[in-house]
Design a protein around this motif. Structure first.
Motif, PDB file in Angstrom:
ATOM      1  N   SER A  91    -126.260   1.973 101.841  1.00 44.36           N
ATOM      2  CA  SER A  91    -125.041   1.293 101.397  1.00 44.36           C
ATOM      3  C   SER A  91    -124.227   0.772 102.579  1.00 44.36           C
ATOM      4  O   SER A  91    -123.619  -0.290 102.504  1.00 44.36           O
ATOM      5  CB  SER A  91    -124.195   2.200 100.496  1.00 44.36           C
ATOM      6  OG  SER A  91    -123.711   3.312 101.192  1.00 44.36           O
ATOM      7  N   GLU A  94    -125.980  -2.325 103.638  1.00 43.18           N
ATOM      8  CA  GLU A  94    -125.706  -3.382 102.650  1.00 43.18           C
ATOM      9  C   GLU A  94    -124.249  -3.806 102.675  1.00 43.18           C
ATOM     10  O   GLU A  94    -123.903  -4.841 102.133  1.00 43.18           O
ATOM     11  CB  GLU A  94    -126.016  -2.879 101.228  1.00 43.18           C
ATOM     12  CG  GLU A  94    -127.464  -2.842 100.864  1.00 43.18           C
ATOM     13  CD  GLU A  94    -128.008  -4.182 100.438  1.00 43.18           C
ATOM     14  OE1 GLU A  94    -127.787  -4.628  99.300  1.00 43.18           O
ATOM     15  OE2 GLU A  94    -128.680  -4.793 101.277  1.00 43.18           O
ATOM     16  N   SER A  96    -122.003  -2.396 100.943  1.00 42.78           N
ATOM     17  CA  SER A  96    -121.670  -2.387  99.521  1.00 42.78           C
ATOM     18  C   SER A  96    -122.121  -1.059  98.915  1.00 42.78           C
ATOM     19  O   SER A  96    -123.045  -0.428  99.415  1.00 42.78           O
ATOM     20  CB  SER A  96    -122.395  -3.540  98.817  1.00 42.78           C
ATOM     21  OG  SER A  96    -122.252  -3.448  97.421  1.00 42.78           O
ATOM     22  N   LYS A  98    -123.390  -1.080  96.003  1.00 45.99           N
ATOM     23  CA  LYS A  98    -124.553  -1.528  95.234  1.00 45.99           C
ATOM     24  C   LYS A  98    -125.687  -1.824  96.216  1.00 45.99           C
ATOM     25  O   LYS A  98    -125.466  -2.420  97.267  1.00 45.99           O
ATOM     26  CB  LYS A  98    -124.241  -2.800  94.448  1.00 45.99           C
ATOM     27  CG  LYS A  98    -123.221  -2.615  93.362  1.00 45.99           C
ATOM     28  CD  LYS A  98    -123.915  -2.276  92.094  1.00 45.99           C
ATOM     29  CE  LYS A  98    -122.931  -2.321  90.939  1.00 45.99           C
ATOM     30  NZ  LYS A  98    -123.521  -1.886  89.720  1.00 45.99           N
ATOM     31  N   ILE A  99    -126.890  -1.415  95.847  1.00 46.43           N
ATOM     32  CA  ILE A  99    -128.054  -1.637  96.695  1.00 46.43           C
ATOM     33  C   ILE A  99    -128.890  -2.748  96.072  1.00 46.43           C
ATOM     34  O   ILE A  99    -129.271  -2.659  94.906  1.00 46.43           O
ATOM     35  CB  ILE A  99    -128.901  -0.346  96.818  1.00 46.43           C
ATOM     36  CG1 ILE A  99    -128.041   0.849  97.257  1.00 46.43           C
ATOM     37  CG2 ILE A  99    -130.088  -0.564  97.738  1.00 46.43           C
ATOM     38  CD1 ILE A  99    -127.311   0.684  98.564  1.00 46.43           C
ATOM     39  N   SER A 100    -129.177  -3.778  96.846  1.00 43.09           N
ATOM     40  CA  SER A 100    -129.948  -4.914  96.328  1.00 43.09           C
ATOM     41  C   SER A 100    -131.400  -4.513  96.061  1.00 43.09           C
ATOM     42  O   SER A 100    -131.918  -3.553  96.648  1.00 43.09           O
ATOM     43  CB  SER A 100    -129.920  -6.078  97.319  1.00 43.09           C
ATOM     44  OG  SER A 100    -130.672  -5.760  98.477  1.00 43.09           O
ATOM     45  N   ARG A 103    -133.352  -4.579  99.242  1.00 43.24           N
ATOM     46  CA  ARG A 103    -133.129  -3.394 100.075  1.00 43.24           C
ATOM     47  C   ARG A 103    -133.860  -2.185  99.478  1.00 43.24           C
ATOM     48  O   ARG A 103    -134.402  -1.360 100.200  1.00 43.24           O
ATOM     49  CB  ARG A 103    -131.643  -3.121 100.203  1.00 43.24           C
ATOM     50  CG  ARG A 103    -131.284  -2.115 101.246  1.00 43.24           C
ATOM     51  CD  ARG A 103    -131.508  -2.597 102.646  1.00 43.24           C
ATOM     52  NE  ARG A 103    -130.443  -3.463 103.085  1.00 43.24           N
ATOM     53  CZ  ARG A 103    -130.270  -3.862 104.330  1.00 43.24           C
ATOM     54  NH1 ARG A 103    -131.094  -3.478 105.279  1.00 43.24           N
ATOM     55  NH2 ARG A 103    -129.300  -4.667 104.648  1.00 43.24           N
ATOM     56  N   LYS A 119    -135.287  -5.836  89.586  1.00 42.04           N
ATOM     57  CA  LYS A 119    -133.861  -5.611  89.343  1.00 42.04           C
ATOM     58  C   LYS A 119    -133.041  -6.176  90.501  1.00 42.04           C
ATOM     59  O   LYS A 119    -133.419  -6.060  91.661  1.00 42.04           O
ATOM     60  CB  LYS A 119    -133.643  -4.102  89.199  1.00 42.04           C
ATOM     61  CG  LYS A 119    -132.320  -3.731  88.667  1.00 42.04           C
ATOM     62  CD  LYS A 119    -132.291  -2.243  88.356  1.00 42.04           C
ATOM     63  CE  LYS A 119    -130.891  -1.954  87.885  1.00 42.04           C
ATOM     64  NZ  LYS A 119    -130.780  -0.841  87.041  1.00 42.04           N
ATOM     65  N   ASP A 120    -131.904  -6.798  90.185  1.00 46.06           N
ATOM     66  CA  ASP A 120    -131.052  -7.400  91.224  1.00 46.06           C
ATOM     67  C   ASP A 120    -130.362  -6.359  92.106  1.00 46.06           C
ATOM     68  O   ASP A 120    -130.262  -6.533  93.312  1.00 46.06           O
ATOM     69  CB  ASP A 120    -129.995  -8.300  90.602  1.00 46.06           C
ATOM     70  CG  ASP A 120    -130.586  -9.575  90.016  1.00 46.06           C
ATOM     71  OD1 ASP A 120    -131.674  -9.988  90.455  1.00 46.06           O
ATOM     72  OD2 ASP A 120    -129.956 -10.145  89.108  1.00 46.06           O
ATOM     73  N   SER A 121    -129.835  -5.295  91.475  1.00 40.27           N
ATOM     74  CA  SER A 121    -129.122  -4.293  92.255  1.00 40.27           C
ATOM     75  C   SER A 121    -129.131  -2.946  91.544  1.00 40.27           C
ATOM     76  O   SER A 121    -129.404  -2.857  90.345  1.00 40.27           O
ATOM     77  CB  SER A 121    -127.678  -4.732  92.518  1.00 40.27           C
ATOM     78  OG  SER A 121    -126.948  -4.786  91.312  1.00 40.27           O
ATOM     79  N   TYR A 122    -128.825  -1.923  92.333  1.00 41.50           N
ATOM     80  CA  TYR A 122    -128.783  -0.540  91.854  1.00 41.50           C
ATOM     81  C   TYR A 122    -127.435   0.059  92.206  1.00 41.50           C
ATOM     82  O   TYR A 122    -126.988  -0.074  93.349  1.00 41.50           O
ATOM     83  CB  TYR A 122    -129.862   0.305  92.549  1.00 41.50           C
ATOM     84  CG  TYR A 122    -131.264  -0.035  92.159  1.00 41.50           C
ATOM     85  CD1 TYR A 122    -131.965   0.736  91.247  1.00 41.50           C
ATOM     86  CD2 TYR A 122    -131.914  -1.134  92.710  1.00 41.50           C
ATOM     87  CE1 TYR A 122    -133.268   0.430  90.882  1.00 41.50           C
ATOM     88  CE2 TYR A 122    -133.211  -1.457  92.360  1.00 41.50           C
ATOM     89  CZ  TYR A 122    -133.880  -0.670  91.445  1.00 41.50           C
ATOM     90  OH  TYR A 122    -135.160  -0.983  91.087  1.00 41.50           O
ATOM     91  N   ASP A 123    -126.807   0.746  91.247  1.00 38.26           N
ATOM     92  CA  ASP A 123    -125.634   1.526  91.615  1.00 38.26           C
ATOM     93  C   ASP A 123    -126.131   2.857  92.185  1.00 38.26           C
ATOM     94  O   ASP A 123    -127.339   3.121  92.234  1.00 38.26           O
ATOM     95  CB  ASP A 123    -124.671   1.706  90.439  1.00 38.26           C
ATOM     96  CG  ASP A 123    -125.236   2.515  89.279  1.00 38.26           C
ATOM     97  OD1 ASP A 123    -126.192   3.308  89.472  1.00 38.26           O
ATOM     98  OD2 ASP A 123    -124.714   2.363  88.160  1.00 38.26           O
TER      99      ASP A 123
END
Length: 137
Positions: A91, A94, A96, A98-100, A103, A119-123
């Protein structure tokens, strides 16, 4: 030179045990093993890959500022366990919480998992759940 830059220089020199001006995976692994328990080589490779902008597998003095932020956040993380350290490092890289997907692929690859991420991103919860399949703690 500011106090933070002096600290970065000091820590760079602690990592760079051969004085080459570059920090390789063995120097990082040695430092992490000396200072932290249960830090596998795959995690070391991930830390390098998060900061290694030129892709040569080593951290130079220019790349060290990002590496320093990643390491500092990782080792100061209040949440223990390798999965949480990996989330924190990722993070920070990134910039952020959120992890792309890109990444996430990078993280998985460091642990020997080659998979296309759609998937675009992961919380944080999704990230931790995904990596818990191959990181037991």
């Amino acid at each position: 030179m500011g106090a933070d830059l002096q600290m970065q220089k000091k820590i760079f020199e602690e990592f760079d045990t051969d004085g080459s001006g570059m920090i390789d995976s063995m120097e990082i692994a040695s430092y992490m093993a000396e200072h932290y328990t249960n830090f596998p080589l795959e995690a070391v490779q991930l830390l390098i890959s998060l900061a290694d902008k030129d892709g040569n597998g080593e951290i130079d003095k220019k790349e060290f500022a990002d590496f320093y932020k990643i390491i500092l956040a990782s080792v100061n993380s209040e949440e223990q366990g390798l999965r949480n350290v990996i989330y924190t490092a990722t993070s920070v890289a990134e910039n952020s919480d959120k992890i792309s997907g890109k990444r996430m692929e990078q993280v998985l690859k460091c642990f020997g998992v080659k998979r296309q991420i759609d998937k675009d991103s992961y919380d944080k919860a999704e990230f931790l759940q995904e990596i818990s399949r191959f990181i037991p703690y």
